[in-house]
Motif scaffolding. Structure first.
Motif, mmCIF file in Angstrom:
data_model
loop_
_atom_site.group_PDB
_atom_site.id
_atom_site.type_symbol
_atom_site.label_atom_id
_atom_site.label_comp_id
_atom_site.label_asym_id
_atom_site.label_seq_id
_atom_site.Cartn_x
_atom_site.Cartn_y
_atom_site.Cartn_z
ATOM 1 N N THR A 60 68.891 13.638 -37.165
ATOM 2 C CA THR A 60 69.058 13.766 -38.606
ATOM 3 C C THR A 60 69.869 12.619 -39.204
ATOM 4 O O THR A 60 69.538 12.112 -40.276
ATOM 5 N N PHE A 61 70.937 12.228 -38.526
ATOM 6 C CA PHE A 61 71.829 11.206 -39.066
ATOM 7 C C PHE A 61 71.527 9.852 -38.441
ATOM 8 O O PHE A 61 71.435 9.717 -37.226
ATOM 9 N N ASP A 62 71.392 8.857 -39.305
ATOM 10 C CA ASP A 62 71.059 7.506 -38.874
ATOM 11 C C ASP A 62 72.316 6.774 -38.401
ATOM 12 O O ASP A 62 73.405 6.980 -38.926
ATOM 13 N N SER A 63 72.148 5.924 -37.407
ATOM 14 C CA SER A 63 73.294 5.174 -36.891
ATOM 15 C C SER A 63 73.546 3.899 -37.676
ATOM 16 O O SER A 63 74.572 3.266 -37.521
ATOM 17 N N GLU A 64 72.623 3.533 -38.524
ATOM 18 C CA GLU A 64 72.763 2.295 -39.292
ATOM 19 C C GLU A 64 72.569 2.563 -40.775
ATOM 20 O O GLU A 64 71.706 3.323 -41.176
ATOM 21 N N GLY A 65 73.389 1.955 -41.573
ATOM 22 C CA GLY A 65 73.139 1.918 -42.998
ATOM 23 C C GLY A 65 73.782 2.981 -43.859
ATOM 24 O O GLY A 65 74.309 2.667 -44.910
ATOM 25 N N ALA A 66 73.767 4.237 -43.455
ATOM 26 C CA ALA A 66 74.182 5.308 -44.357
ATOM 27 C C ALA A 66 75.694 5.463 -44.470
ATOM 28 O O ALA A 66 76.169 6.234 -45.281
ATOM 29 N N THR A 71 77.190 7.441 -39.034
ATOM 30 C CA THR A 71 77.165 6.812 -37.717
ATOM 31 C C THR A 71 77.969 7.629 -36.713
ATOM 32 O O THR A 71 77.537 7.835 -35.578
ATOM 33 N N LEU A 72 79.127 8.125 -37.139
ATOM 34 C CA LEU A 72 79.965 8.945 -36.259
ATOM 35 C C LEU A 72 79.245 10.227 -35.857
ATOM 36 O O LEU A 72 79.246 10.600 -34.677
ATOM 37 N N ILE A 73 78.627 10.894 -36.819
ATOM 38 C CA ILE A 73 77.893 12.133 -36.520
ATOM 39 C C ILE A 73 76.721 11.837 -35.586
ATOM 40 O O ILE A 73 76.433 12.607 -34.668
ATOM 41 N N HIS A 74 76.056 10.709 -35.793
ATOM 42 C CA HIS A 74 74.950 10.301 -34.922
ATOM 43 C C HIS A 74 75.438 10.145 -33.479
ATOM 44 O O HIS A 74 74.809 10.642 -32.543
ATOM 45 N N PHE A 75 76.565 9.470 -33.291
ATOM 46 C CA PHE A 75 77.080 9.254 -31.940
ATOM 47 C C PHE A 75 77.633 10.535 -31.316
ATOM 48 O O PHE A 75 77.520 10.740 -30.105
#
Length: 106
Positions: A60-66, A71-75
């Motif tokens: 759901t969460f992108d690691s780039e741009g947003a 990015t933290l939630i993505h990781f």
């Protein structure tokens, strides 16, 4: 694509829940039930469910741009998915290895 990911994660949740019940029933039927096996099964099921929650976060969460939070939630989602999925695999291997009804080597 995101809808398919959500459907797949929901299916994994249902399969994990059914597998948890199936292993409990197996050990009860074979009279090989023990607190250690019960807890191993429960911890494995919880780990896999949380792993797929992490997978949903990862998708759901992108690691780039947003932004930094996205990015933290993505990781965090990636960490939860890859670590807890491995924990589930190891615990499930222990549970399946302990089943005596099926031959280990075919």
């Amino acid at each position: 694509v995101l809808a398919l990911i959500y459907i797949g994660a929901t299916s994994s949740f249902l399969v994990t829940t059914m597998r948890n019940v199936q292993i409990n029933v197996y050990h009860r039927r074979e009279r090989s039930e023990s607190p250690c096996m019960w807890w191993t099964n429960l911890i494995g099921a919880i780990a896999n469910i949380i792993a797929y929650v992490g997978f949903l976060l990862l998708a759901t969460f992108d690691s780039e741009g947003a932004g930094e939070t996205s990015t933290l939630i993505h990781f965090i989602g990636a960490f939860l998915f890859f670590i807890l999925n491995g924990v589930y695999g190891v615990l499930h291997m222990v549970l399946l290895w302990s089943q005596r009804q099926y031959p280990v080597y075919c």
